[in-house]
Structure formats: C-alpha cells, structure tokens
Design an enzyme around this catalytic site. Structure first.
Site, PDB file in Angstrom:
ATOM      1  N   CYS A 113      11.311   9.852  -4.066  1.00 56.81           N
ATOM      2  CA  CYS A 113      11.003   8.889  -4.938  1.00 56.81           C
ATOM      3  C   CYS A 113      10.101   8.943  -6.302  1.00 56.81           C
ATOM      4  O   CYS A 113      10.212   8.134  -6.965  1.00 56.81           O
ATOM      5  CB  CYS A 113      10.491   7.726  -3.991  1.00 56.81           C
ATOM      6  N   HIS A 238       6.786   2.859  -7.885  1.00 54.25           N
ATOM      7  CA  HIS A 238       7.922   3.088  -7.104  1.00 54.25           C
ATOM      8  C   HIS A 238       8.168   1.812  -6.102  1.00 54.25           C
ATOM      9  O   HIS A 238       7.276   1.407  -5.504  1.00 54.25           O
ATOM     10  CB  HIS A 238       8.086   4.081  -6.261  1.00 54.25           C
ATOM     11  N   ASN A 269      14.512  -0.572  -2.321  1.00 56.93           N
ATOM     12  CA  ASN A 269      14.066   0.938  -2.733  1.00 56.93           C
ATOM     13  C   ASN A 269      14.896   1.597  -3.054  1.00 56.93           C
ATOM     14  O   ASN A 269      15.749   1.988  -2.222  1.00 56.93           O
ATOM     15  CB  ASN A 269      13.219   1.388  -1.227  1.00 56.93           C
TER      16      ASN A 269
HETATM   17  C1  LIG Z   1       8.734   0.304   6.959  1.00 58.16           C
HETATM   18  C2  LIG Z   1       7.686  -0.902   6.970  1.00 58.16           C
HETATM   19  C3  LIG Z   1       8.104  -2.214   6.170  1.00 58.16           C
HETATM   20  C4  LIG Z   1       7.295  -1.432   8.303  1.00 58.16           C
HETATM   21  O1  LIG Z   1       6.374  -2.578   8.307  1.00 58.16           O
HETATM   22  P1  LIG Z   1       5.093  -2.515   9.181  1.00 58.16           P
HETATM   23  O2  LIG Z   1       4.393  -3.755   8.711  1.00 58.16           O
HETATM   24  O3  LIG Z   1       4.377  -1.204   8.899  1.00 58.16           O
HETATM   25  O4  LIG Z   1       5.729  -2.690  10.650  1.00 58.16           O
HETATM   26  P2  LIG Z   1       5.701  -1.689  11.776  1.00 58.16           P
HETATM   27  O5  LIG Z   1       6.569  -0.592  11.454  1.00 58.16           O
HETATM   28  O6  LIG Z   1       4.498  -1.563  12.097  1.00 58.16           O
HETATM   29  O7  LIG Z   1       6.407  -2.593  12.992  1.00 58.16           O
HETATM   30  C5  LIG Z   1       5.805  -3.876  13.410  1.00 58.16           C
HETATM   31  C6  LIG Z   1       6.822  -4.128  14.642  1.00 58.16           C
HETATM   32  O8  LIG Z   1       8.087  -4.728  13.701  1.00 58.16           O
HETATM   33  C7  LIG Z   1       9.277  -4.376  14.509  1.00 58.16           C
HETATM   34  N1  LIG Z   1      10.102  -4.058  13.295  1.00 58.16           N
HETATM   35  C8  LIG Z   1      10.534  -2.987  12.516  1.00 58.16           C
HETATM   36  N2  LIG Z   1      11.323  -3.082  11.733  1.00 58.16           N
HETATM   37  C9  LIG Z   1      11.826  -4.537  11.903  1.00 58.16           C
HETATM   38  C10 LIG Z   1      12.631  -5.353  11.371  1.00 58.16           C
HETATM   39  N3  LIG Z   1      13.456  -4.882  10.263  1.00 58.16           N
HETATM   40  N4  LIG Z   1      12.754  -6.546  11.689  1.00 58.16           N
HETATM   41  C11 LIG Z   1      12.118  -7.106  12.710  1.00 58.16           C
HETATM   42  N5  LIG Z   1      11.199  -6.216  13.279  1.00 58.16           N
HETATM   43  C12 LIG Z   1      11.045  -4.937  12.689  1.00 58.16           C
HETATM   44  C13 LIG Z   1       8.694  -2.882  15.031  1.00 58.16           C
HETATM   45  O9  LIG Z   1       9.641  -2.303  15.948  1.00 58.16           O
HETATM   46  C14 LIG Z   1       7.303  -3.333  15.354  1.00 58.16           C
HETATM   47  O10 LIG Z   1       7.425  -3.917  16.737  1.00 58.16           O
HETATM   48  P3  LIG Z   1       6.265  -3.810  17.816  1.00 58.16           P
HETATM   49  O11 LIG Z   1       5.064  -4.343  17.544  1.00 58.16           O
HETATM   50  O12 LIG Z   1       6.919  -4.715  18.861  1.00 58.16           O
HETATM   51  O13 LIG Z   1       6.288  -2.478  18.159  1.00 58.16           O
HETATM   52  C15 LIG Z   1       6.347  -0.564   6.404  1.00 58.16           C
HETATM   53  O14 LIG Z   1       6.089   0.280   7.337  1.00 58.16           O
HETATM   54  C16 LIG Z   1       6.727   0.331   4.936  1.00 58.16           C
HETATM   55  O15 LIG Z   1       7.169  -0.476   4.108  1.00 58.16           O
HETATM   56  N6  LIG Z   1       6.239   1.648   4.858  1.00 58.16           N
HETATM   57  C17 LIG Z   1       6.170   2.588   3.717  1.00 58.16           C
HETATM   58  C18 LIG Z   1       7.448   2.641   3.386  1.00 58.16           C
HETATM   59  C19 LIG Z   1       7.456   3.723   2.342  1.00 58.16           C
HETATM   60  O16 LIG Z   1       6.389   3.819   1.546  1.00 58.16           O
HETATM   61  N7  LIG Z   1       8.387   4.316   1.736  1.00 58.16           N
HETATM   62  C20 LIG Z   1       8.315   5.282   0.894  1.00 58.16           C
HETATM   63  C21 LIG Z   1       9.258   6.477   1.266  1.00 58.16           C
HETATM   64  S1  LIG Z   1      10.586   6.121   0.031  1.00 58.16           S
END
Ligand SMILES: CC(C)(COP(=O)(O)OP(=O)(O)OC[C@H]1O[C@@H](n2cnc3c(N)ncnc32)[C@H](O)[C@@H]1OP(=O)(O)O)[C@@H](O)C(=O)NCCC(=O)NCCS
Length: 313
Positions: A113, A238, A269
């Site tokens: 990215c 990004h 993204n």
């Molecule tokens: C992916 C992302 C949106 C997840 O958000 P988060 O707040 O970290 O959420 P978590 O992964 O901790 O998940 C929290 C809960 O939501 C759930 N969950 C994950 N995706 C979900 C979705 N699409 N819908 C509903 N629930 C979801 C998880 O299973 C978890 O449940 P649990 O608490 O029962 O285990 C976030 O971590 C993110 O954007 N990370 C960075 C991505 C990035 O930088 N990418 C760059 C590389 S290209």
C-alpha cells in the site's frame, strides 16, 4: 531546472460500488459495524474488463491530458501494484503501449500500500537527475481478485481502482524528499499465501503498528520539506481505515485548517491506488488549491511505509 513536480493527475474508479448492506447479505456483519470500525460506506469493485493494466491506462491517459503532455513524450512508466493477475510480464510496458508511448523505460514496483509513494519518490529523483523528462507514476489495484469474500475481517475493507500522476522537471521543487522504510519481521501481518492467493490480515496489530509509527514518519517527512505538520494544506494517508487516520491526525495535533482526505469512505482500501485517488479527489472537489502543500503517507504490506510533501498541480 533542477526540481521535479507533479504536473497532472488522473483517476479511474470502477462504476460498481458495493454497499455495506450488500456485504451483510453474505457475511455476518452490518452497515453499523463497518461504519463504526472503518468509516467505509462503499467500495469500488472492478468489472471483468477493468484489469490492473486497463484501469492504470485509463487513469494515466487522464493524467497526461491534465498535464498537457502527449503520450509520445513519456520516457518512464512506473506501475505501483501488488495485485496483477500474473506478474509476467509486468504491467508498466503494457500501459505504455496502450497509451502510444513509443519506448519508455517501464517497470512495476511492489511496496504494498506504500507503492505509490515509493514510485513517486523514485520517479522524482530520476527527473531531478535528468534521467527522465516526462514520467508516469501509476497506482492500480484489483484487490477484489485477492479477497476472501467469506472472511468478514478483510472483505469489508478492500476495493479496486487506479490513480496516476505525471512527474516532470520544474523550477520549483514540488515533490519533497521521501521519508521511507520497512520492517520485514512483521511481514506476516498482511500477506497472501502462495496456495490460496487470498489476502490474510491481522487487523489489530497492524492498526497498533500504524498508529504508533506513522505520526513520527509524517513529522519527519514534513521536516525534510522544511515545514511543520500544522503548515500543511492537507494530509492524504493511505485509506486503510478512517478511524486509524483519525488517530494519526489526533497524534499530530493538526489544526482544523488541515484538510484530511477521507476518500476511503466510498472507495475502500485500494492499496497502491488509494493515495493518488484521494489526492485527485481533494483537488477535483476544490478542497485544496493548486500549489497547496499536501503530505502523502503510505503504509502497508512488507511492512513498508513512505511519506513526502507534494505541491498540488
Ligand atoms: C480490520 C479492522 C477494521 C478490525 O477492527 P477492530 O476494531 O480491530 O476489530 P477486531 O479485529 O478487534 O474485532 C472485534 C470483534 O469484531 C468481530 N469482527 C471482525 N470483523 C467484523 C465484521 N466485518 N463485522 C462484525 N464483526 C466483526 C471480530 O470477530 C471481533 O469479535 P470478538 O470480539 O467476538 O472476537 C481494524 O483492525 C483495521 O482496520 N486494522 C488495520 C488494517 C490495516 O492497516 N490494513 C493496512 C494493510 S493494507
């Protein structure tokens, strides 16, 4: 002439926008969850004929028209991408021939990215060194091919599209020195295994890595360009997650005068395409004026990061 500047911008956005509600029909998720955790409302998904090269060619043609340069004048094409269907041949020479650029130097660059910011840094230095007079820098991605549509933790994030910039010589240096780096020890946080070829991601540690590290990278890139973050007209991160961008903006204590690009809300993204798409959207909507100084900040697979201050064409 000793400087390099962005002379024109162009973009290609797929017509098809997939909503959060549409995703919720096949995934255990909801519009509310996706908006709250990412700020995303839709993402662009390419049609069959919108390949990485086709979208890149479309964006690059518009950037050339915007810059008032002919395809014949292009002597360098750098394609930043990580989502070509096949890596042999690379896409850059195909873009050149599709545009009618006769024999430019052409190569692909994969820095995840961060790819567009890396490619822009390389092209700007080649222009400053006198090795190129008209360079095309394109970020183009078709992440929908690499997405596991049954995985709710990634399928809600990714999209397709392309953004392009023409880089050429300029009396005023409009592309600041790059601040860049990598950490391969964290490579497993986002990668596509060779067997499935589908992106897997550990979201929370990536989120922590990015929000901890990026403010320092942003400050260093501004310092290299001789300004403070508060002097910026805008910041174009990004578009991985808008909540994450908000955290970076808070850490930088940016005043409200600094416009924050939020193109990911509709685009998703798009990896190496996200920075040029968000920059061109800021310009096209009038959110930043020609000549305004904007910080570009890429980060992602590798892990890699790269940032530089540019002047809006
Ligand atoms: C992916 C992302 C949106 C997840 O958000 P988060 O707040 O970290 O959420 P978590 O992964 O901790 O998940 C929290 C809960 O939501 C759930 N969950 C994950 N995706 C979900 C979705 N699409 N819908 C509903 N629930 C979801 C998880 O299973 C978890 O449940 P649990 O608490 O029962 O285990 C976030 O971590 C993110 O954007 N990370 C960075 C991505 C990035 O930088 N990418 C760059 C590389 S290209």
């Amino acid at each position: 002439v000793s400087g390099a500047a962005i002379l024109g911008l162009g973009e290609h956005r797929p017509a098809r926008l997939v909503t959060n509600d549409e995703l919720s029909q096949t995934l255990d998720t909801s519009d509310e969850w996706i908006r709250e955790r990412t700020g995303f409302r839709t993402r662009g998904i390419a049609a069959a004929d919108e390949t990485v090269v086709a979208m890149a060619t479309s964006a690059a043609g518009k950037a050339l028209a915007d810059a008032g340069r002919s395809p014949e004048s292009v002597d360098l094409v750098v394609l930043a991408t990580c989502s070509m269907a096949s890596s042999i041949p690379g896409g850059a020479a195909l873009i050149a021939s599709a545009l009618g650029a006769p024999t430019p130097a052409a190569f692909d660059l994969n820095a995840g990215c961060s790819g567009f910011c890396y490619a822009l840094a390389v092209a700007a230095d080649l222009v400053r060194a006198g090795r190129s007079r008209t360079a095309l820098v394109v970020g183009s991605e078709r992440l929908s091919d690499w997405t596991d549509w049954s995985d709710r933790s990634t399928a809600i994030l990714f999209g397709d599209g392309a953004g392009a910039a023409v880089v050429g010589a300029s009396d005023l240096d409009g592309i600041g020195p790059v601040e860049w780096g990598s950490d391969g020890t964290l490579a497993e946080l986002v990668y596509a295994p060779t067997d499935t070829r589908l992106l897997t991601m550990q979201g929370p540690p990536l989120y922590r890595w990015a929000t901890r590290m990026l403010p320092g990278v942003a400050e260093a890139a501004c310092a290299r360009a001789g300004l403070a973050p508060a002097d910026l007209a805008a910041i174009v991160c990004h578009q991985a997650n808008l909540r994450m961008i908000d955290a970076v903006v808070r850490a930088l204590r940016l005043p409200p005068s600094v416009v924050v690009a939020r193109d990911g809300a509709t685009t998703g993204n798009t990896s190496a395409a996200s920075v040029p798409l968000a920059l061109s959207a800021l310009r096209d909507t009038g959110a930043v004026a020609s000549g305004a100084r904007v910080l570009l900040l890429g980060f992602g697979a590798g892990l890699t990061y790269a940032a530089q201050v540019v002047a809006v064409p």
